[in-house]
Write a protein that holds these residues in place. Structure first.
Motif, short mmCIF file in Angstrom:
data_model
loop_
_atom_site.label_atom_id
_atom_site.label_comp_id
_atom_site.label_asym_id
_atom_site.label_seq_id
_atom_site.Cartn_x
_atom_site.Cartn_y
_atom_site.Cartn_z
N GLY A 244 96.23 48.28 63.33
CA GLY A 244 95.01 47.95 63.81
C GLY A 244 94.41 48.73 65.06
O GLY A 244 93.69 47.96 65.90
N ARG B 73 92.95 46.25 59.69
CA ARG B 73 92.40 47.63 60.43
C ARG B 73 92.01 46.77 61.66
O ARG B 73 91.79 47.35 62.82
CB ARG B 73 91.60 48.35 59.63
CG ARG B 73 92.28 49.17 58.83
CD ARG B 73 91.33 50.46 58.32
NE ARG B 73 90.58 51.19 59.21
CZ ARG B 73 90.76 52.25 60.06
NH1 ARG B 73 92.26 52.66 59.70
NH2 ARG B 73 90.08 53.02 60.83
N GLU B 74 91.49 45.48 61.45
CA GLU B 74 90.71 44.91 62.63
C GLU B 74 91.60 43.88 63.29
O GLU B 74 91.22 42.73 63.89
CB GLU B 74 89.37 44.23 62.17
CG GLU B 74 88.50 45.28 61.62
CD GLU B 74 87.41 44.67 60.77
OE1 GLU B 74 87.06 43.32 61.10
OE2 GLU B 74 86.42 45.26 60.00
#
Length: 755
Positions: free
Chosen positions: A390, A610-611
């Motif tokens: 992330g 990823r966030e």
């Protein structure tokens, strides 16, 4: 330990010679070889072999040796016509080598097996559709398996899964079941998404890369360009792999005049650790233990923390339990099972603790074990310790080996109903999808052996050759009522046929797909979750070969009739209509699909991880306490003469497709019946290099599995470990020896003895 010098590198003149050789072998004219310049390019075609990422700003030669071989194999001038089948019985063709069957050329006409003559004979497409539809309608849908190879496009895969579900089953087995299903399960449990989280941009931002059980030189050579660029920036690369592989040691870039005309090459791995077969969990735990103990010391001394405390507290669960396990595990256990010394693991941990952003690449060396899912979870544990997910330049990177194997899962090829948007499909197409779990690949063959499966629709691939326990599973395949095979070339799966059997020639994505609606394009997803368009650039091999979409639509229409609300004829002719429906089913991923499919570099699917949004059961990234350090603890080789066998591919191979008999990278010539063995193991058993042996599986199930005629070759591999080629060694792999949660065959650690 530091990677020592090595006398060979991947790429270089050997690669160029291999490309020239395959083009000549397949009689590809010089003018047609220019299609390689359109490979993996915007507005060109996407490679039919590996699924490594396609850059927005490609190299002039955006193909590798493996990709060039795959393209030459598809665009060969050789043809397997109906006249060929008139001259050869199926029984005689069964004696051909796998290489020779495919080397004979492209299939040119639809064929049906004739039991009276033991030959395949030509039929019309109208006959194909009517007769297969009749056969399918005579069966219980749960008796039918729909298998998909990773070569199918997103459009074909979507049509295929919809057909299967409208027909009445979720038996959507696929090639992912054989390799990265452990990733799909493990990553989803750990971070909430079943795929990797990095993109090509992350290579420019990373400080360190790990490799676990993935041979980039053979399985994804184009990736060497990104690795070479990273090494020039001083990014360390730490490799854990049982064999010393040239592609992981050094690389001579065929596109670099300096490296081609001088002895220059790029050292890839800065540390190379030859972990034992099945020792990956122990190796990763050793790094984690070193990090946690270093953090304990820093905390006690009031120094800056080593672990990313903020990330762990805010974004994870289970850290304290895992940390306690790591502290309590003796280094002696870690060293014994991993085959690596404490100092080697401390060296890797020290590099890891210096890096801010870390990518962990891995392949089937992690996934194809009894505890393959645990391996993937351990890799996530390692990344979690320092917040390496992330953020730019960091994350897990499963390297997929098949061109669209990840993409077909994205559009619904799955046996697990909870992973498919069944409610949306029901609303969109006005039918009630089946809700019962279907068969994955291993379960399908278990059911075939029991007689519970009567038919297999085989969309590409060489399924009979790729599955474990071939001497047990082949006879079961031959007892099927119906086998339908869609393929470009002949292979063993077509010859070990059902009572009713069809071989249907399809177009490659490299060829023009011309329909009444005009030239059509297809799409696929790469390993980094980016979607790409692909256009054909050469004439079809035959005027009787058809696109996969045509074949799936024709059989679906003939089988479903008025039960289906789909206009299969329209979909067959206009793939844009299929993409519109994909966008309706998966709007978050595929909105504006037709417009975005030509985005340079592809458009990326949204990934919550990823966030740092975690779609897990706990709502956080989840640490795992390992079940066992011994990845195959329930089938451990306790006998004093036992060896652990791993199967692997050669440089002249793509999955079950064998381009040439030999392996340039490993110094093997003229044969694939080879066992790579440590010199100490050879001497301990009073054997000699070049001697032929028989291997026997150590299993207590009453089945004698053995493989004769294997030639010993001394190689750099840990003691007690050996390696042999896939699919030849599949006869030694029990069907039931699979990863517990994912049922991926445990091909990287098979206990055997010399019989």
């Amino acid at each position: 330990m530091k990677a020592p010098s090595y006398p060979f590198s991947s790429g270089g003149w050997g690669s160029l010679k291999a490309v020239a050789s395959i083009l000549a072998q397949e009689k590809v004219p010089l003018k047609d070889s220019a299609i390689l310049l359109k490979q993996n390019k915007p507005e060109g075609f996407q490679c039919v072999s590996c699924s490594w990422a396609k850059p927005a700003d490609p190299h002039v030669f955006e193909f590798c040796e493996s990709g060039a071989k795959a393209t030459a194999w598809d665009t060969t001038a050789k043809r397997m016509t109906p006249e060929f089948f008139k001259l050869n019985t199926v029984s005689s063709l069964l004696r051909w080598h796998d290489h020779d069957l495919e080397e004979a050329g492209r299939l040119t006409a639809p064929m049906r097996y004739d039991a009276a003559t033991d030959k395949y004979s030509e039929v019309t497409w109208d006959e194909v559709f009517a007769e297969i539809g009749k056969e399918l309608n005579a069966l219980d849908p749960e008796q039918v398996v729909f298998y998909a190879s990773g070569r199918a496009s997103l459009e074909t895969a979507y049509m295929y899964q919809l057909f299967a579900r409208m027909y009445g089953c979720n038996n959507l087995a696929d090639s992912s079941n054989m390799c990265h299903e452990s990733s799909s399960v493990g990553l989803k449990e750990a971070i909430g998404v079943g795929v990797g989280t990095i993109t090509l941009d992350d290579f420019e931002k990373t400080d360190l890369m790990f490799f676990f059980g993935q041979n980039v030189g053979t399985n994804s050579p184009r990736m060497l360009h990104q690795l070479q660029d990273a090494r020039r920036r001083g990014v360390p690369i730490i490799t854990f792999n049982p064999l010393r592989e040239p592609g992981l040691v050094s690389f001579a870039n065929p596109q670099s005049p300096v490296q081609m005309l001088t002895p220059a090459h790029t050292q890839i791995s800065t540390q190379y650790h030859q972990v034992k077969n099945g020792g990956d969990t122990a190796a990763m735990l050793g790094i984690c233990k070193a990090v946690i103990e270093a953090d304990d010391d820093a905390k006690a001394q009031g120094l800056p923390r080593i672990i990313d405390v903020g990330f762990i507290e805010e974004h994870t669960t289970g850290f304290e339990e895992f940390a306690a396990y790591a502290r309590a595990t003796p280094w002696s256990d870690i060293e014994t099972i991993s085959g690596l010394g404490r100092s080697a693991l401390l060296d890797a941990a020290a590099e890891y603790m210096r890096a801010n952003a870390v990518i962990a690449h891995y392949g089937m060396g992690l996934t194809q074990h009894r505890l393959g899912v645990q391996n993937v979870r351990m890799l996530c544990n390692l990344l979690f310790l320092r917040g390496n997910i992330g953020k730019p330049g960091a994350g897990p990177s499963p390297i997929r080996g098949h061109s669209n194997v990840q993409g077909q899962r994205t559009v619904g090829i799955t046996e697990k109903p909870e992973l498919a948007p069944l409610d949306q499909l029901a609303m969109q197409f006005s039918f009630e999808p089946p809700r019962k779990k279907g068969y994955n690949t291993v379960e399908a063959f278990e059911a075939i052996l029991k007689g519970d499966v009567k038919a297999v629709f085989n969309l590409g691939g060489n399924l009979v050759r790729s599955v474990p326990d071939r001497l047990q599973t082949e006879p079961g395949w031959g007892r099927l009522r119906l086998t339908v095979n869609v393929a470009t070339k002949l292979n063993r799966s077509h010859l070990v046929h059902g009572e009713v059997s069809y071989v249907l020639p399809c177009l490659s994505r490299i060829e023009f797909h011309r329909t009444p609606a005009g030239d059509q394009a297809v799409s696929m997803e790469d390993s980094t979750g980016c979607m790409h368009g692909s256009r054909g650039v050469t004439e079809p091999a035959s005027d009787k070969a058809r696109p996969e979409q045509f074949i799936v639509a024709g059989i679906a229409k003939a089988t479903l009739g008025e039960r289906s609300t789909v206009d299969w004829d329209a979909w067959r002719d206009d793939y844009a209509l299929v993409r519109e429906e994909i966008a309706k089913t998966y709007p978050d991923i595929f909105h504006d699909f037709n417009a975005r499919m030509w985005t340079p570099g592809g458009f990326h699917r949204p990934l919550a991880a990823r966030e740092r949004k975690w779609k897990t059961k706990s709502g956080k990234a989840e640490f795992l306490v390992p079940e066992s350090l011994d990845e195959d603890s329930d089938m451990s080789a306790k006998a004093p003469d036992a060896l652990r066998l791993m199967t692997l591919r050669s440089d002249s191979q793509f999955n079950t497709t064998i381009y040439g008999v030999g392996d340039r990278f490993r110094g093997v010539k003229g044969t694939r019946m080879v066992i790579l063995m440590n010199k100490a193991d050879i001497e301990k058993r009073h054997l000699s290099e070049g001697q032929k042996i028989t291997l026997q599986t150590i299993a207590n199930d009453g089945i004698d599995r053995r493989l004769d005629g294997l030639e010993i070759k001394a190689y750099e591999i840990p003691e007690g470990c050996i390696a042999g080629y896939y699919p030849e060694c599949n006869v030694l792999l029990p069907l039931w020896h699979y990863a517990k949660e994912s049922k991926v065959p445990g091909a990287k650690s098979i206990p055997v003895r010399i019989a």
